[in-house]
Each structure stands twice: as structure tokens, then as C-alpha cells.
Design an enzyme around this catalytic site. Structure first.
Site, PDB file in Angstrom:
ATOM      1  N   LYS A  13       0.734  -1.137  -0.085  1.00 27.68           N
ATOM      2  CA  LYS A  13      -0.071  -0.104  -0.022  1.00 27.68           C
ATOM      3  C   LYS A  13       0.836   1.122  -0.120  1.00 27.68           C
ATOM      4  O   LYS A  13       0.494   2.051  -0.929  1.00 27.68           O
ATOM      5  CB  LYS A  13      -1.104   0.103   1.270  1.00 27.68           C
ATOM      6  N   ARG A  88      -9.256   1.481   9.259  1.00 27.30           N
ATOM      7  CA  ARG A  88      -8.875  -0.207   9.670  1.00 27.30           C
ATOM      8  C   ARG A  88     -10.057  -0.670  10.361  1.00 27.30           C
ATOM      9  O   ARG A  88      -9.801  -1.849  10.657  1.00 27.30           O
ATOM     10  CB  ARG A  88      -7.740   0.091  10.446  1.00 27.30           C
ATOM     11  N   ARG A 126      11.496  -6.745   5.179  1.00 27.73           N
ATOM     12  CA  ARG A 126      11.429  -5.149   5.182  1.00 27.73           C
ATOM     13  C   ARG A 126      12.226  -4.981   6.776  1.00 27.73           C
ATOM     14  O   ARG A 126      12.788  -3.893   6.820  1.00 27.73           O
ATOM     15  CB  ARG A 126      10.083  -4.940   5.441  1.00 27.73           C
ATOM     16  N   ARG A 128      11.369  -3.723   9.832  1.00 27.26           N
ATOM     17  CA  ARG A 128      10.755  -2.731  10.615  1.00 27.26           C
ATOM     18  C   ARG A 128      10.647  -3.507  12.210  1.00 27.26           C
ATOM     19  O   ARG A 128      10.355  -4.483  12.243  1.00 27.26           O
ATOM     20  CB  ARG A 128       9.378  -2.049  10.346  1.00 27.26           C
ATOM     21  N   ARG A 139      -0.613  -8.702  13.748  1.00 26.74           N
ATOM     22  CA  ARG A 139      -1.129  -7.677  12.897  1.00 26.74           C
ATOM     23  C   ARG A 139      -2.063  -8.309  11.965  1.00 26.74           C
ATOM     24  O   ARG A 139      -3.041  -7.993  11.595  1.00 26.74           O
ATOM     25  CB  ARG A 139      -0.036  -6.999  12.155  1.00 26.74           C
TER      26      ARG A 139
HETATM   27  P1  ADP Z   1       0.953  -2.020   7.681  1.00 23.90           P
HETATM   28  O1  ADP Z   1       0.310  -1.719   6.640  1.00 23.90           O
HETATM   29  O2  ADP Z   1       2.322  -2.649   7.271  1.00 23.90           O
HETATM   30  O3  ADP Z   1       0.606  -2.877   8.852  1.00 23.90           O
HETATM   31  P2  ADP Z   1       1.265   0.717   8.852  1.00 23.90           P
HETATM   32  O4  ADP Z   1       2.393   1.496   8.807  1.00 23.90           O
HETATM   33  O5  ADP Z   1      -0.030   1.235   8.295  1.00 23.90           O
HETATM   34  O6  ADP Z   1       1.746  -0.878   8.608  1.00 23.90           O
HETATM   35  O7  ADP Z   1       0.559   0.542  10.490  1.00 23.90           O
HETATM   36  C1  ADP Z   1       1.497   0.062  11.556  1.00 23.90           C
HETATM   37  C2  ADP Z   1       0.705   0.089  12.859  1.00 23.90           C
HETATM   38  O8  ADP Z   1       0.319   1.482  13.060  1.00 23.90           O
HETATM   39  C3  ADP Z   1      -0.438  -0.921  12.847  1.00 23.90           C
HETATM   40  O9  ADP Z   1       0.049  -2.080  13.030  1.00 23.90           O
HETATM   41  C4  ADP Z   1      -1.478  -0.218  13.992  1.00 23.90           C
HETATM   42  O10 ADP Z   1      -0.773  -0.750  15.497  1.00 23.90           O
HETATM   43  C5  ADP Z   1      -1.228   1.117  13.934  1.00 23.90           C
HETATM   44  N1  ADP Z   1      -2.293   1.765  12.974  1.00 23.90           N
HETATM   45  C6  ADP Z   1      -1.919   2.287  11.772  1.00 23.90           C
HETATM   46  N2  ADP Z   1      -2.969   2.713  11.083  1.00 23.90           N
HETATM   47  C7  ADP Z   1      -4.022   2.443  12.058  1.00 23.90           C
HETATM   48  C8  ADP Z   1      -5.233   2.792  12.244  1.00 23.90           C
HETATM   49  N3  ADP Z   1      -6.023   3.267  10.930  1.00 23.90           N
HETATM   50  N4  ADP Z   1      -6.048   2.091  13.264  1.00 23.90           N
HETATM   51  C9  ADP Z   1      -5.249   1.675  14.347  1.00 23.90           C
HETATM   52  N5  ADP Z   1      -4.192   1.433  14.387  1.00 23.90           N
HETATM   53  C10 ADP Z   1      -3.368   1.968  13.305  1.00 23.90           C
END
Ligand code: ADP
Length: 182
Positions: A13, A88, A126, A128, A139
Site C-alpha cells: 500500500k 482500519r 523489510r 521494521r 497484525r
Molecule cells: P502495515 O500496513 O504494514 O500494517 P502501517 O504503517 O499501516 O503498517 O501501520 C503500522 C501500525 O500502526 C499498525 O500495526 C497499527 O498498530 C497502527 N495503525 C496504523 N493505522 C492505524 C489505524 N487506522 N487504526 C489503528 N491503528 C493503526
């Protein structure tokens, strides 16, 4: 143009969001990036989000909605934006509806479809801090139980488009461009 990029962790994404934003000249709104910045800065939001993120859970809808509300109100969003990693949960999607002005609507929800098994490897590569196998599992759990229900939610509105994410980055972007007509 207002777009939501949707897909499981590691679906690419973020990469595609950057491509779309460059083409459309609109800002990239990644809640993951915003939350990581908050954690780094040590703000109140960051303090609340840190442990949840480290465990692969979802930060509360209240916190996420408040940061999106602030960001979406900025001048640079008037001509559109790409939301990456938000909404989400169904609650966040309903919250987003009420944040949008009457003249603003989401035109495309681009769902990047990938095969779970093979993206686990992508994530581990990756590297992280939340890309450790145990945390990746959490996740996916969050994604499957809380985020998946958004698929029928947006399908019903007829704005959900499936994109095959198991292809080269360029090919995925080509498919996205076809869908959004650029
Ligand atoms: P990925 O798409 O690889 O899971 P992101 O960078 O989008 O990684 O998100 C990393 C973390 O940030 C998530 O695992 C969550 O804990 C938090 N997070 C991000 N966006 C949201 C959201 N919209 N609602 C709740 N938690 C979020």
C-alpha cells in the site's frame, strides 16, 4: 480525487500510495507514518500508541480519528488525498464519513489483494521493529477480524476495486491507473 488504499500488512500500500500521490499531486496520508512520528516525538498520542503498535494491535479509533481529522483539515487536502492504512475498522469508516465535507467523497477504495503466506516473507525482509514473526501474526489477526469487514462495507457502495498485488510494482501501478482513469 479522494482514494483509500486498502490491504493487509505488507501488501505494498505504502509504495503504491507514493506512486499515486506523485501522479495526482495530492498528499499521502498514512496513519502508520503519523503514529510512528508521534511515537518518535514522544507526544501524548505517541505514548498511548507505542505499546499497541509494538504488539501489532490497533491503536484506538478515537486517537486515529483525531489525527486524521486534524490532517484532513489542512489546506493541501482540498484537491484530494490518498489514505493509506485508514480506515482500519468499521467505526473508523463511519467516523471518516462524518469528517468529510458535503462536497467531498471517497471515489475509490483500492483493495490490494495478496497471498498472506508470501507477504510474511516480504515483511520479515523489510525488518521494521514491528516486523517480527510473532507481531506479524498479531497484525494479521487484527486485519482479519477488524479490517476485513470493510470489504463488504465499501462493496455495498460500489466503490471497492480489487487490484492484484502479486505482481511487479510497476504492473500493480499500471492496474491502479487503469481503475482510476489516469
Ligand atoms: P502495515 O500496513 O504494514 O500494517 P502501517 O504503517 O499501516 O503498517 O501501520 C503500522 C501500525 O500502526 C499498525 O500495526 C497499527 O498498530 C497502527 N495503525 C496504523 N493505522 C492505524 C489505524 N487506522 N487504526 C489503528 N491503528 C493503526
Amino acid at each position: 480525487m479522494n482514494i483509500i488504499l486498502f490491504g493487509p500488512p505488507g501488501s505494498g500500500k505504502g509504495t503504491q500510495a507514493i506512486n499515486i500521490c506523485e501522479s495526482l499531486k495530492v498528499p499521502h496520508l498514512s496513519t502508520g507514518d503519523m503514529l510512528r512520528e508521534a511515537v518518535t516525538s514522544g507526544s501524548d498520542v505517541g505514548k498511548k500508541a507505542k505499546e499497541i503498535m509494538e504488539n501489532g494491535g490497533l491503536v484506538s479509533d478515537e486517537i486515529v480519528l483525531s489525527i486524521v481529522k486534524e490532517r484532513i483539515a489542512l489546506e493541501d487536502c482540498v484537491n484530494g488525498f490518498v489514505l493509506d492504512g485508514f480506515p482500519r475498522t468499521i467505526n473508523q469508516a463511519i467516523g471518516l464519513d462524518s469528517l468529510l465535507e458535503k462536497n467531498q467523497k471517497i471515489e475509490y477504495v483500492l483493495r490490494i489483494k495478496v497471498d498472506e503466506e508470501s507477504i510474511i516473507k516480504r515483511l520479515i525482509d523489510r525488518g521494521r521493529s514491528d516486523d517480527k514473526p510473532e507481531i506479524i501474526k498479531n497484525r494479521f489477526k487484527s486485519y482479519n477480524s477488524l479490517t476485513q469487514p470493510l470489504i463488504p462495507f465499501y462493496e455495498n457502495r460500489e466503490i471497492l476495486f480489487n487490484i492484484n498485488g502479486m505482481q511487479d510494482i510497476e504492473k500493480v501501478f499500471d492496474d491502479i491507473k487503469k481503475v482510476i482513469g489516469i
